[in-house]
Design an enzyme around this catalytic site. Sequence first.
Site, mmCIF file in Angstrom:
data_model
loop_
_atom_site.group_PDB
_atom_site.id
_atom_site.type_symbol
_atom_site.label_atom_id
_atom_site.label_comp_id
_atom_site.label_asym_id
_atom_site.label_seq_id
_atom_site.Cartn_x
_atom_site.Cartn_y
_atom_site.Cartn_z
ATOM 1 N N ASP A 41 0.825 -1.218 0.000
ATOM 2 C CA ASP A 41 0.000 0.000 0.000
ATOM 3 C C ASP A 41 0.859 1.268 0.000
ATOM 4 O O ASP A 41 0.743 2.108 0.893
ATOM 5 C CB ASP A 41 -0.934 0.026 1.216
ATOM 6 C CG ASP A 41 -1.751 -1.236 1.371
ATOM 7 O OD1 ASP A 41 -2.138 -1.812 0.343
ATOM 8 O OD2 ASP A 41 -2.003 -1.646 2.526
ATOM 9 N N ALA A 153 -14.012 2.767 7.795
ATOM 10 C CA ALA A 153 -13.111 3.925 7.824
ATOM 11 C C ALA A 153 -11.654 3.483 7.747
ATOM 12 O O ALA A 153 -10.897 3.570 8.723
ATOM 13 C CB ALA A 153 -13.361 4.763 9.074
ATOM 14 N N ILE A 154 -11.256 3.005 6.556
ATOM 15 C CA ILE A 154 -9.849 2.713 6.279
ATOM 16 C C ILE A 154 -9.525 3.199 4.870
ATOM 17 O O ILE A 154 -10.392 3.666 4.137
ATOM 18 C CB ILE A 154 -9.494 1.221 6.436
ATOM 19 C CG1 ILE A 154 -10.140 0.378 5.331
ATOM 20 C CG2 ILE A 154 -9.906 0.702 7.807
ATOM 21 C CD1 ILE A 154 -9.604 -1.045 5.298
ATOM 22 N N SER A 171 -13.496 0.264 2.265
ATOM 23 C CA SER A 171 -13.057 -1.087 1.960
ATOM 24 C C SER A 171 -14.211 -2.034 2.240
ATOM 25 O O SER A 171 -14.722 -2.074 3.357
ATOM 26 C CB SER A 171 -11.866 -1.458 2.844
ATOM 27 O OG SER A 171 -11.587 -2.842 2.741
ATOM 28 N N GLU A 208 -11.959 -1.290 -2.797
ATOM 29 C CA GLU A 208 -11.351 -0.557 -1.691
ATOM 30 C C GLU A 208 -10.208 0.311 -2.206
ATOM 31 O O GLU A 208 -9.936 0.394 -3.408
ATOM 32 C CB GLU A 208 -10.841 -1.535 -0.633
ATOM 33 C CG GLU A 208 -9.824 -2.532 -1.163
ATOM 34 C CD GLU A 208 -9.492 -3.631 -0.167
ATOM 35 O OE1 GLU A 208 -10.032 -3.609 0.952
ATOM 36 O OE2 GLU A 208 -8.679 -4.506 -0.506
#
Length: 321
Positions: A41, A153-154, A171, A208
Amino acid sequence: MRLRLATLLTAAVVALLPSTARADATYPDPQRVTGQQIIHDPTVILLRSGGYVAYSTGGVIGARVSKDRVRWDDAGNAFAEPPSWWYEYNDTGDPWAPDISYRAGRYWLYYAVSSWGTNHSAIGVATSRTGLPGTWTDHGKVLTSETTDAWNAIDPAVIRADGRLWMSFGSYWTGIRMVELDPRTGRAAEAATVHHLATRPDAPYAVEGPYIVRHGRYYYLFASYDACCSGVDSTYKIRVGRSTSVQGPYLDSEGKPMLEGGGDLLLEGHGRYVGTGGQSLFRDRGQDWLAYHYYDAEDEGTPKLGLNRLSWRKNGWPDVR
């Protein structure tokens, strides 16, 4: 998901893979990268002081630095220790999927803390004058989600649009969302509207890792579809749609809304480069770049840094080089 470093493939399975892999000509291989290539990421920025820094899932927000965008060196972590509030969301203080940007004389680092398979999650923010590891001051929570919410909430990503500050995130849990941020604090207002940008038609709504950029008169929403974090069994791929408004609706080139599962396929696994996703974009001296991770089928499924030039066709749609 963009949640944690994948478990590497067992040696027995790797032995069954072909010793050489020929890349599918439809998709370009990543640009040459040397040094510390292992990453998950990635978010990359060209620092105002010169050189590059990349932050990632792993460690206490793992850091890599480079002078030339080719050789990358391990630079430790953004933080020496996890802020105490992270432990509200997992037992190890493990952060995921950071996003770095620069505005108002400071670098801003957004990130997520959560646990696998739950939307009891939070996005936090930190600031730094230099953007370098070890210089960050944490400012706590920006946005949270609970098991009663229809979002997760990511995977934050921030964009300025029409004089306002927005954060896309999400996501699974019905996909990609967006909220407006207070530019002074960098946090979402308590009663901020949660906009819906993209989803899949069927559970588990496997989309996501959003990232939005503006090019010309359009905003482009890039997102990772399908499954991450399973080494060479990962099926991650990057899709994109666009809108004349940052709030959407985002459509693919055939006019299908991303809220109905649309999205043009930009990059997917090919040859040794499996599960391409967890993407972000950065600008380097007038050129747009796509950063992402892939799982190396010729190195036991190790997650590595992928970098490709992002060009724009005459019809306005992006292409990777």
